[in-house]
Design an enzyme around this catalytic site. Structure first.
Site, short mmCIF file in Angstrom:
data_model
loop_
_atom_site.label_atom_id
_atom_site.label_comp_id
_atom_site.label_asym_id
_atom_site.label_seq_id
_atom_site.Cartn_x
_atom_site.Cartn_y
_atom_site.Cartn_z
CG ASP A 112 3.28 -3.82 -1.80
OD1 ASP A 112 3.90 -3.16 -2.65
OD2 ASP A 112 3.03 -3.38 -0.66
CG ASP B 54 3.87 3.66 -0.35
OD1 ASP B 54 3.77 3.10 -1.46
OD2 ASP B 54 3.94 3.06 0.73
C1 GLA Z 1 3.83 -0.61 0.17
C2 GLA Z 1 2.64 -0.15 -0.67
C3 GLA Z 1 1.65 0.55 0.24
C4 GLA Z 1 1.19 -0.40 1.34
C5 GLA Z 1 2.40 -0.92 2.12
C6 GLA Z 1 2.02 -2.03 3.08
O1 GLA Z 1 4.55 0.45 0.65
O2 GLA Z 1 3.04 0.69 -1.70
O3 GLA Z 1 0.53 1.03 -0.49
O4 GLA Z 1 0.48 -1.46 0.76
O5 GLA Z 1 3.39 -1.44 1.24
O6 GLA Z 1 3.12 -2.52 3.79
#
Ligand code: GLA
Length: 405
Positions: A149, A204
């Protein structure tokens, strides 16, 4: 002495140089699996992971091609006094090696999550400054897939940070699929091919078909919003390096029509198919969507060409994807909230893909048509007419070979 020094510089140095690269051929078709985040967020523990692995086998998902069980954020405890990361001992009392062994014993693969920054998005220890040490731990545990990430990365170059982790993974000698999760901020499609096997193209997803959720400092996106952000990216994707429009929300609360459309679109996009629902409790409907083998075959097609939007007619978009052997997938997506009729005179309308140089030309090649959700057959010899329900798709496979139709 001078000669000796020269010889050392020439041969000594070159013999110790390490060729760093990504592990090739780990994702010749888009990865398929499950990830904890969309449904469970930080609420992860070893019981959930084991039960999910059991359910992946029992539900037929493994047989349909799903492989990876990935624990997302929040599995972490602290680093030990040598700096090695430990799992949270309350949630994962048996440790990660035992959990990976459990998953492997089911014939599945095991994935984990970290972050290029000082902390993960959930506030747990990130890998910054510990990349080689963390990669070593993952390899020792038996990890097969790393999602990496991009939170808390102030001052880091994305390409640099992801390349460091790529090199660290490679140095372990264990083949680990490397999933770049940097939300498309630094155009990973331009440099990700030699770094990882897939890269997120957007922020997301959340479980809504046509919505935006504003979190203040960031936004989460619905299925259609994410779909629209895939424009102009298809030329960057292919075998072993995929655009990733994020994990799926099938089974997480959208309607059956919307789930079907979401799944079909991810198939058309040659997207990684990472389920994000509770596999232990899914409905028959959800299972049927996630395990539709003919739709999965569109996604996993060996040509590895991402589909594209060919045309729009009112609320209906026509997406097409060239497939191996001259076949095509055609997806009519109704973005609107009322059903819409669509007509297609195949022989009057040849479709050409400049990228793959494939052509759907029903005038020169009659195709057999198969509706992949309704199990209905027809041919391109007659004009086609169908009603596409609201927020739904009609997904067809056009087969050039008569024997396959
Ligand atoms: C980010 C990523 C998500 C998830 C969260 C976890 O937002 O894009 O897919 O992994 O972190 O905290």
């Amino acid at each position: 002495m001078k000669t000796l020094l020269m010889l050392f510089l020439l041969f000594g140095c070159s013999s110790i140089s390490i060729v760093a690269q990504k592990f090739d051929k780990l994702a010749l078709t888009p990865p398929m699996g499950w990830n904890s985040w969309n449904k469970f967020g930080c609420d992860v523990n070893e019981g959930l992971i084991k039960e999910t692995a059991d359910a992946m086998v029992a539900s037929g998902m493994k047989d349909a091609g799903y492989q990876y069980i990935v624990i997302d954020d929040c599995w972490h405890g602290a680093r030990d006094n040598l700096g090695f990361i430990q799992p949270d001992a309350t949630r994962f009392p048996s440790g990660m090696k035992a959990l990976a062994d459990y998953v492997h014993a089911k014939g599945l693969k095991f994935g984990i999550y970290s972050d290029a920054g000082s902390k993960t998005c959930g506030g747990h220890p990130g890998s910054r400054g510990h990349e080689y040490q963390d990669a070593l731990s993952y390899a020792r545990w038996g990890v097969d897939y790393l999602k990496y990430d991009w939170c808390n990365t102030e001052g880091l170059s994305a390409q640099g940070a992801y390349t460091t982790m790529r090199d660290a993974l490679f140095a372990t000698g264990r083949p680990i699929v490397f999933s770049l999760c940097e939300w498309g901020n630094n155009k990973p499609w331009e440099w990700g091919k030699t770094v990882g096997h897939l890269w997120r193209t957007t922020g997301d997803i959340f479980n809504c078909f046509d919505c935006i959720k504003d979190h203040g400092t960031w936004k989460a996106w619905g299925v259609l919003q994410i779909l629209d952000m895939q424009k102009d990216l298809r030329q960057h994707a292919g075998a072993d390096h995929w655009n990733d429009p994020d994990m799926m929300e099938v089974g997480n609360g959208m309607s059956e029509n919307e789930d079907r459309a979401h799944f079909s679109l991810w198939a058309m996009l040659a997207a990684p198919l990472i389920a994000g629902n509770d596999l232990r409790k899914m409905s028959g409907q959800t299972r049927e969507i996630l395990t539709n083998k003919e739709v999965i075959a569109v996604n996993q097609d060996q040509l590895g060409i991402q589909g594209f939007k060919y045309a729009s007619r009112e609320n209906v978009e026509i997406w097409v994807k060239p497939l191996y052997g001259g076949d095509w997938a055609v997806c009519f997506l109704n973005r609107g909230t009322t059903s819409q009729k669509i007509e297609m005179d195949w022989s009057a309308e040849p479709i050409k893909d400049d990228l793959s140089k494939q052509e759907l030309n029903a005038r020169s090649t009659p195709y057999q048509i198969r509706d992949l959700w309704k199990d209905k057959r027809s041919t391109t010899k007659e004009p086609y007419e169908v009603i596409v329900p609201a927020h739904d798709v009609v997904l067809l496979r056009l087969s050039a070979s008569k024997s396959r139709g």
